[in-house]
Design a protein around this motif. Structure first.
Motif: not given
Length: 275
Positions: A184, A186-187, A191, A199, A224
């Motif tokens: 995913k 993440d900013e 991740l 993670k 995403q």
């Protein structure tokens, strides 16, 4: 060495020889149909058709040789427009030049005079269009075989995929293929989630992983998320043809599971390939 190079290049264009052995006589016949309104079936027709077909075969071999030469000195590369334009220009000029010269020579030998004016106003134009068609076939064959090679290489790489190397403190750990659950954005980072509930941050982009992960196991749900098949339980339908993937209840990370209407058919085909 030259012969080996030509053999390697010719593999990119198979089965061009078979195609043009069949196509060139058909082109000659079609040209006759377009050019002459009253065709008389006699020995003269057979002679002129044979001459035109032989001219066509030789012109094709000239075109083929030019294309092979360009493959060595000016490959298609990532920006192929220059190569395509040069190929179109050189092959059309060379092919038409050969047809015009030999037609004039044959006309002087047989009739003792230049070729008729209709040859230049009608035939040359039609033949020029056929050279564009021949180039289109070669360009299509090249990209068809290139795509096949990319797919084969990708399949080979994906079949050998063992896992992902991640950093954890001063360690580098290999996360096995069987433990990868999802990825995913993440900013500014990606991740990696594991089936063990851990993670890890990855350096590469999600686009990179979409191209390099085995397609049989992983699917990009949206901008995403990439998800592994093993954590999926199913999906539910949303309004306007959208879907939402459903994961095992034991996997409680915050994931973006929405699937757009455009991607929904591809997801269904991937998730239920035999249905």
């Amino acid at each position: 060495m030259q012969r080996d190079s030509d053999f390697s290049i010719s593999k990119k264009y198979r089965p061009d020889i078979l195609i043009f052995l069949l196509l060139i006589p058909l082109i000659s016949a079609f040209n006759y149909y377009l050019t002459y309104s009253n065709i008389q079936w006699n020995g003269f027709l057979l002679l002129t058709f044979s001459i035109d077909t032989i001219q066509g075969f030789i012109a094709w071999l000239i075109v083929r040789r030019i294309i092979f030469r360009l493959d060595r000195v000016l490959p298609f590369g990532p920006k192929p427009l220059k190569r395509i334009l040069i190929q179109l220009g050189l092959t059309t000029l060379a092919g038409l030049g050969f047809i015009i010269l030999t037609t004039e020579l044959i006309s002087w030998i047989i009739k003792g005079r230049p070729a008729i004016s209709e040859f230049y106003t009608v035939d040359v134009f039609i033949i020029g269009v056929w050279f564009l068609v021949i180039n289109g076939i070669y360009i299509g064959l090249f990209y068809y075989h290139t795509l096949q090679e990319i797919q084969e290489e990708k399949s080979k790489t994906q079949a050998d995929f063992r896992g992902i190397l991640v950093k954890s403190g001063n360690q580098e750990l290999l996360i096995p293929r069987s433990e990868i659950a999802a990825m995913k954005i993440d900013e500014e980072y990606v991740l990696l989630f594991t089936t063990l509930g851990k993670k890890y941050f990855l350096d590469e982009s999600l686009d990179y992983w979409e191209k390099n992960l085995p397609e049989s196991d992983f699917f990009r749900l949206n901008r995403q998320m990439i998800i592994h098949r093993q954590i999926l339980q199913g999906f539910k339908k949303l309004e306007h043809g959208k879907l939402e993937a459903q994961v095992n209840t034991s996997f409680n990370f915050d994931l973006e599971l929405g699937i757009s209407r455009a991607k929904a058919p591809a997801f269904r085909a991937w998730f239920m390939p035999n249905r």
